[in-house]
Design a protein around this motif. Structure first.
Motif, PDB file in Angstrom:
ATOM      1  N   THR A 143       1.051  -1.322   0.196  1.00 13.73           N
ATOM      2  CA  THR A 143      -0.046  -0.439   0.000  1.00 13.73           C
ATOM      3  C   THR A 143       0.711   0.592   0.220  1.00 13.73           C
ATOM      4  O   THR A 143       1.661   1.552   0.908  1.00 13.73           O
ATOM      5  N   LEU A 144       0.471   1.488  -0.561  1.00 15.24           N
ATOM      6  CA  LEU A 144       1.096   3.292  -0.739  1.00 15.24           C
ATOM      7  C   LEU A 144       0.540   4.862  -0.539  1.00 15.24           C
ATOM      8  O   LEU A 144      -0.585   4.843  -0.849  1.00 15.24           O
ATOM      9  N   HIS A 145       0.568   5.433   0.320  1.00 10.43           N
ATOM     10  CA  HIS A 145      -0.316   6.333   0.835  1.00 10.43           C
ATOM     11  C   HIS A 145       0.585   7.651   1.042  1.00 10.43           C
ATOM     12  O   HIS A 145       1.508   7.791   1.160  1.00 10.43           O
ATOM     13  N   HIS A 146      -0.350   8.643  -0.470  1.00 11.05           N
ATOM     14  CA  HIS A 146       0.346  10.210  -0.524  1.00 11.05           C
ATOM     15  C   HIS A 146      -0.054  11.028   0.778  1.00 11.05           C
ATOM     16  O   HIS A 146      -1.121  11.312   0.908  1.00 11.05           O
ATOM     17  N   MET A 147       0.775  11.450   1.839  1.00 13.39           N
ATOM     18  CA  MET A 147       0.599  12.400   3.059  1.00 13.39           C
ATOM     19  C   MET A 147       0.102  13.494   2.499  1.00 13.39           C
ATOM     20  O   MET A 147       0.779  14.369   3.327  1.00 13.39           O
ATOM     21  N   GLU A 148      -0.832  13.658   1.852  1.00  7.74           N
ATOM     22  CA  GLU A 148      -1.100  15.226   1.010  1.00  7.74           C
ATOM     23  C   GLU A 148      -1.930  15.880   2.524  1.00  7.74           C
ATOM     24  O   GLU A 148      -1.723  16.957   2.258  1.00  7.74           O
ATOM     25  N   ASP A 149      -2.242  15.546   3.544  1.00 11.38           N
ATOM     26  CA  ASP A 149      -2.276  16.210   4.975  1.00 11.38           C
ATOM     27  C   ASP A 149      -1.420  16.739   5.576  1.00 11.38           C
ATOM     28  O   ASP A 149      -2.092  17.397   6.467  1.00 11.38           O
ATOM     29  N   HIS A 150       0.041  16.647   5.198  1.00 11.18           N
ATOM     30  CA  HIS A 150       0.254  16.834   5.970  1.00 11.18           C
ATOM     31  C   HIS A 150       1.733  18.334   5.167  1.00 11.18           C
ATOM     32  O   HIS A 150       1.756  17.669   4.217  1.00 11.18           O
ATOM     33  N   ALA A 151       2.103  19.277   5.593  1.00 10.21           N
ATOM     34  CA  ALA A 151       3.345  19.665   5.382  1.00 10.21           C
ATOM     35  C   ALA A 151       4.284  19.805   6.329  1.00 10.21           C
ATOM     36  O   ALA A 151       4.784  18.438   6.614  1.00 10.21           O
ATOM     37  N   LEU A 152       5.802  20.106   5.231  1.00 15.95           N
ATOM     38  CA  LEU A 152       6.878  19.617   4.732  1.00 15.95           C
ATOM     39  C   LEU A 152       8.092  20.897   5.721  1.00 15.95           C
ATOM     40  O   LEU A 152       7.622  21.715   4.745  1.00 15.95           O
ATOM     41  N   LEU A 153       8.414  21.271   6.742  1.00 16.80           N
ATOM     42  CA  LEU A 153       9.370  22.197   7.567  1.00 16.80           C
ATOM     43  C   LEU A 153      10.743  22.288   7.974  1.00 16.80           C
ATOM     44  O   LEU A 153      10.448  20.903   7.870  1.00 16.80           O
ATOM     45  N   ALA A 154      11.598  23.001   7.117  1.00 25.89           N
ATOM     46  CA  ALA A 154      12.742  22.934   7.038  1.00 25.89           C
ATOM     47  C   ALA A 154      13.706  24.090   7.945  1.00 25.89           C
ATOM     48  O   ALA A 154      13.849  24.275   7.205  1.00 25.89           O
ATOM     49  N   LEU A 155      14.184  22.869   9.171  1.00 29.21           N
ATOM     50  CA  LEU A 155      14.333  24.358   9.948  1.00 29.21           C
ATOM     51  C   LEU A 155      16.423  24.440  10.473  1.00 29.21           C
ATOM     52  O   LEU A 155      16.519  22.701  10.056  1.00 29.21           O
ATOM     53  N   GLN A 156      17.025  25.104   9.080  1.00 28.50           N
ATOM     54  CA  GLN A 156      18.403  24.943   9.548  1.00 28.50           C
ATOM     55  C   GLN A 156      19.269  25.530   9.381  1.00 28.50           C
ATOM     56  O   GLN A 156      18.785  27.106   9.655  1.00 28.50           O
ATOM     57  N   GLY A 157      20.300  25.898  10.249  1.00 26.29           N
ATOM     58  CA  GLY A 157      20.884  26.558  10.658  1.00 26.29           C
ATOM     59  C   GLY A 157      22.470  26.325  11.710  1.00 26.29           C
ATOM     60  O   GLY A 157      21.689  25.117  12.118  1.00 26.29           O
ATOM     61  N   PRO A 158      23.337  27.194  12.450  1.00 27.98           N
ATOM     62  CA  PRO A 158      23.757  26.211  13.459  1.00 27.98           C
ATOM     63  C   PRO A 158      23.273  26.743  14.731  1.00 27.98           C
ATOM     64  O   PRO A 158      22.944  26.093  15.981  1.00 27.98           O
ATOM     65  N   LYS A 159      22.105  27.155  15.028  1.00 27.08           N
ATOM     66  CA  LYS A 159      21.367  27.611  16.001  1.00 27.08           C
ATOM     67  C   LYS A 159      20.334  26.984  15.675  1.00 27.08           C
ATOM     68  O   LYS A 159      18.713  27.327  17.045  1.00 27.08           O
TER      69      LYS A 159
END
Length: 377
Positions: A143-159
């Protein structure tokens, strides 16, 4: 992990869960991978430098989040991807590649071992093609479920870790996550999955969360003094400095992962056993080498060589730039290019043709700026 900015002008553009929030922050929105996305807020160079010194928040919700489950899942996935799932332990993730029958790159992706599933993150512009390809080649039991109800955020950097740690709770702390590990946490009353990974070369995190929680979490993080929102423009210059390929530019069905220098994406057991899509070509190229290679170029002067610029050794064209721009960190132009293997050694003097001028260039090791991934104390 990366995404193609090829635009389908005839298709209506989608909107991200944070669309209104981006606009309220003053973002300049552009079409990208089928969505309206923020290219910058206060300026690409300022956002680039902020991420290198503090923490930038990127909205990467256009990426495809896929959850695979079912009887015989590992064997089914190994028949397609050149990954060794026997060594992918719970709570770990790994870079891999989706290849065609001839070993050309259809996409690059991240694979994570969840308790009863495999979680994929694929590129935004290719996600529907990827889903179609996987459904065609996976057995009906999967089964392959496309998680269209989810967002994706990236927090990047030394702090990033300091800012994020103030807002997460769970069985363990962010310090327990080293590079390419993930865990479940709670943020603002929502269960989220946080992986210590990213596309900038800096320490950082990718946060998968319910779409309805995205604005609350983005607002909460950007209230921290270390964090500012960062757009696609700086994301591209950061990943170029980090020597990370962008699908649709540095990777395509015409390029093999061996030419691209991505042999680490072909796990050791699979290099000898094969048994995945495109294995015949991949194993042959591992043994015999390739006629061209992906290299880094540092370019004299201030003028960058952009994608499509020809690369010369004397009067002979020996390659083509696939990504190029000005490096804010180095204060000089840099590029990624495919060149004939005999001209691919570090230190080789070449030239890039830009606006009918030849710019001196030198083959240089990547990453151009050292990675700062957190691997533990």
């Amino acid at each position: 992990m990366s995404d193609n900015d090829t635009l389908e002008d005839e298709m209506p553009l989608g909107t991200l869960p944070l669309d209104a929030w981006h606009r309220a922050q003053g973002a300049r929105m552009v079409p990208f991978a089928g969505y309206e996305m923020p290219i910058q807020y206060e300026g690409i160079v300022a956002e680039h430098e902020w991420t290198r010194s503090s923490a930038g928040l990127f909205d990467v919700s256009h990426m495809g989040q896929l959850l695979l489950s079912g009887e015989g899942l590992d064997a089914a996935v190994e028949a397609i991807l050149p990954i060794d799932l026997s060594t992918l332990k719970l709570g770990r993730q790994r870079y891999s590649l989706l290849l065609d029958d001839n070993g050309g790159v259809l996409d690059d992706l991240m694979v994570s071992r969840w308790p009863d599933n495999l979680y994929f993150v694929v590129n935004g512009a290719t996600k529907y093609d990827d889903i179609g390809y996987l459904r065609e080649h996976l057995p009906d039991e999967i089964t392959l479920h496309h998680m269209e109800d989810h967002a994706l955020l990236a927090l990047q950097g030394p702090k990033a870790a300091d800012a994020l740690a103030r807002h997460v709770t769970g069985e363990y702390t962010l310090a327990d996550l080293t590079f390419m590990r993930f865990g479940r946490f709670e943020m603002a009353g929502h269960v989220v999955t946080i992986a210590r990974a990213g596309y900038t070369g800096e320490d950082g995190f990718e946060i998968s969360l319910p779409a309805e929680a995205a604005e609350e979490v983005a607002r909460m993080l950007c209230a921290e003094p270390e964090v500012k929102p960062v757009g696609l423009g700086a994301r591209d210059s950061l990943r170029l400095e980090a020597g990370l390929p962008l699908y649709g530019h540095d990777l395509s069905p015409e390029i093999s992962p061996i030419e691209a220098g991505l042999i680490f994406g072909i796990n050791k057991r699979r290099r000898t056993e094969g048994g995945f899509m495109g294995a015949e070509r991949i194993c042959r190229e591992i043994a015999e080498g390739t006629s061209r290679k992906c290299v880094g170029l540092t370019i004299e002067g201030r003028m960058p060589a952009r994608e499509g610029a020809d690369v010369y050794a004397g009067d002979t064209k020996v390659g083509t730039v696939t990504s190029g721009g000005f490096s804010p960190t180095l204060g000089a132009p840099i590029a990624m290019a495919y060149v004939d293997s005999e001209h691919a050694a570090n230190g080789t003097a070449l030239e890039c043709e830009v606006r009918k001028k030849r710019l001196p260039a030198t083959v240089s090791p990547m990453p151009f700026v050292p990675h700062q991934y957190y691997r533990g104390n």
